[in-house]
Write an enzyme that holds these catalytic residues in place. Structure first.
Site, PDB file in Angstrom:
ATOM      1  CB  THR A  87     -38.368  -3.545  24.645  1.00 60.21           C
ATOM      2  OG1 THR A  87     -37.519  -4.461  23.398  1.00 60.21           O
ATOM      3  CG2 THR A  87     -36.809  -3.567  25.293  1.00 60.21           C
ATOM      4  CG  HIS A  88     -40.467  -2.655  20.703  1.00 59.61           C
ATOM      5  ND1 HIS A  88     -41.135  -1.658  20.831  1.00 59.61           N
ATOM      6  CD2 HIS A  88     -38.847  -2.386  20.965  1.00 59.61           C
ATOM      7  CE1 HIS A  88     -40.572  -0.381  20.590  1.00 59.61           C
ATOM      8  NE2 HIS A  88     -40.000  -1.051  21.420  1.00 59.61           N
ATOM      9  CB  VAL A  96     -42.072  -6.635  17.817  1.00 53.42           C
ATOM     10  CG1 VAL A  96     -41.993  -6.307  17.199  1.00 53.42           C
ATOM     11  CG2 VAL A  96     -43.883  -7.996  18.360  1.00 53.42           C
ATOM     12  CB  SER A  97     -37.564  -5.359  19.762  1.00 52.23           C
ATOM     13  OG  SER A  97     -36.768  -5.664  20.629  1.00 52.23           O
ATOM     14  CB  SER A  98     -36.469  -8.888  24.121  1.00 55.82           C
ATOM     15  OG  SER A  98     -35.673  -9.728  23.217  1.00 55.82           O
TER      16      SER A  98
END
Length: 305
Positions: A87-88, A96-98
Site C-alpha cells: 500500500t505504501h 514501507v507499509s502493506s
C-alpha cells in the site's frame, strides 16, 4: 441513478467476495472463534485498500477510482484475495507499509486472545484494517490504539476508519509516533500486536503492559507470543507458522536475528518452530530451544529505546 446502481452492485460484489474469503480461511482451519469470524465477515477490507500495487509500473496500480470498470473489479477482487497487499512504497521501491495476508491476520488475531474490555496496542497502523478488526472484536468495550511512524500512513488509516464509520472504528486512536516507545497515554495494555519485523522486543512495550498481558510480534522470521511477567520480564514460545513483515523503523530499528531453527548446530535435528521460545529479563533477551535455561540458547541484542 446510474452511479447509485453501480455502487450497489459494487457493495453486493464486495460482500460476496468477503464471505468467500472468510469461507476459505475457515476451510483452512482458521477463524475458529465465532467473534473473530464475524469481524472478518463484516469489516470491509476494500475500504481500507482504496489503492494498492502489485508489481511495478502504472499498470500495477489498482484503485477504486479507476475509470475502467474491469480494472475496478480486479481491484475489488484483489482486496479480498488471501494475499498481502503493498500500500505504501517509497521512491526507491522500498516497501514501507502493506496490508497483511488475511489468513495470517486471522491466525494472529486468534492467537492474541483479545477479550471484551481489553486495552490493545497495535504497532504498525498499516491501512487501519487490523485495528478495525480488533475494534469490532471488542464490540465497543476496551480501547484500540494503533501507532505508526509515518504521517502519510496514519492519515490514511484515519481516513479509512472514518470511511468505514462504525462507532467502534471511529473510537480507534491513531497515533503518529515511534512505535518502539509504545504509547504511554493509553497504558496499561492487556494486549500488544506488532505488524512489523523486530530486531528485539522494545522494553517500553513490556513496561506499558499489565502483568499477564500478551505480546505477539514477528521476530526471527516467525511469530512469538509472550506473556508479561512483570515490568521488565516476559516469556513465551513461537507459533508454528513462519512470518515475514516490513521491518520496524525508527529508534528500535536494527538487524533481525536469524530465523529460528537455522543455526548450524541444529541442522541435523530440525526441531519444530514451536519448540523455540524467547525470554526477556531487563536488558537481556535470548531465544531458546525447549528450555530457557537449557544448553541451546542464542542471545538477541537488546533494543535501544
Amino acid at each position: 441513478m446510474a452511479g447509485s446502481g453501480q455502487d450497489q452492485r459494487m457493495r453486493v460484489a464486495a460482500a460476496a467476495l468477503r464471505h468467500r474469503m472468510v469461507r476459505r480461511i475457515v476451510a483452512g482451519g482458521g477463524l475458529t472463534d465465532r467473534a473473530w469470524r464475524a469481524a472478518f465477515d463484516e469489516v470491509p477490507r476494500h475500504l481500507f485498500v482504496p489503492e494498492y500495487h502489485r508489481g511495478a509500473g502504472e499498470d500495477a496500480r489498482y484503485a477504486a477510482d479507476d475509470p475502467d470498470p474491469r480494472r475496478r473489479l480486479r481491484w475489488l477482487s484483489g482486496a479480498y484475495a488471501d494475499q498481502p497487499i503493498a500500500t505504501h512504497v517509497a521512491r526507491g521501491g522500498e516497501l514501507v507499509s502493506s496490508s497483511s495476508q488475511p489468513s495470517l491476520m486471522a491466525l494472529m488475531c486468534e492467537a492474541l486472545d483479545v477479550r471484551e474490555g481489553h486495552r490493545v496496542l497495535e504497532i504498525g497502523a498499516g491501512t487501519g484494517y487490523n485495528a478495525a478488526l480488533i475494534a469490532h472484536r471488542l464490540g465497543g468495550t476496551g480501547a484500540v490504539t494503533t501507532v505508526d511512524l509515518e504521517e502519510a500512513i496514519t492519515a490514511a488509516a484515519r481516513a479509512h476508519l472514518a470511511a468505514y464509520g462504525t462507532p467502534e472504528a471511529l473510537a480507534v486512536t491513531v497515533v503518529t509516533g515511534d512505535g518502539a516507545f509504545g504509547y504511554p497515554p493509553g497504558a496499561p495494555y492487556d494486549r500488544v500486536m506488532a505488524t512489523c519485523e523486530l530486531p528485539s522486543v522494545p522494553p517500553a512495550w513490556i513496561a506499558q503492559c499489565r502483568p499477564g498481558a500478551r505480546i505477539l510480534a514477528p521476530l526471527a522470521s516467525g511469530l512469538v507470543l509472550l506473556t508479561v511477567r512483570g515490568p521488565e520480564r516476559a516469556e513465551g514460545r513461537f507459533l508454528p507458522t513462519p512470518a515475514y513483515f516490513v521491518p520496524l523503523r525508527g529508534a528500535g530499528a536494527g538487524i533481525p536475528p536469524d530465523a529460528v531453527g537455522g543455526e548450524p548446530s541444529l541442522l541435523d535435528r530440525s526441531p519444530s518452530r514451536t519448540r523455540f521460545g524467547l525470554s526477556v529479563e531487563g536488558s537481556r533477551q535470548w531465544i531458546w530451544l525447549d528450555d530457557p535455561d537449557g544448553p541451546d540458547t542464542w542471545p538477541v541484542p537488546a533494543a535501544s529505546p
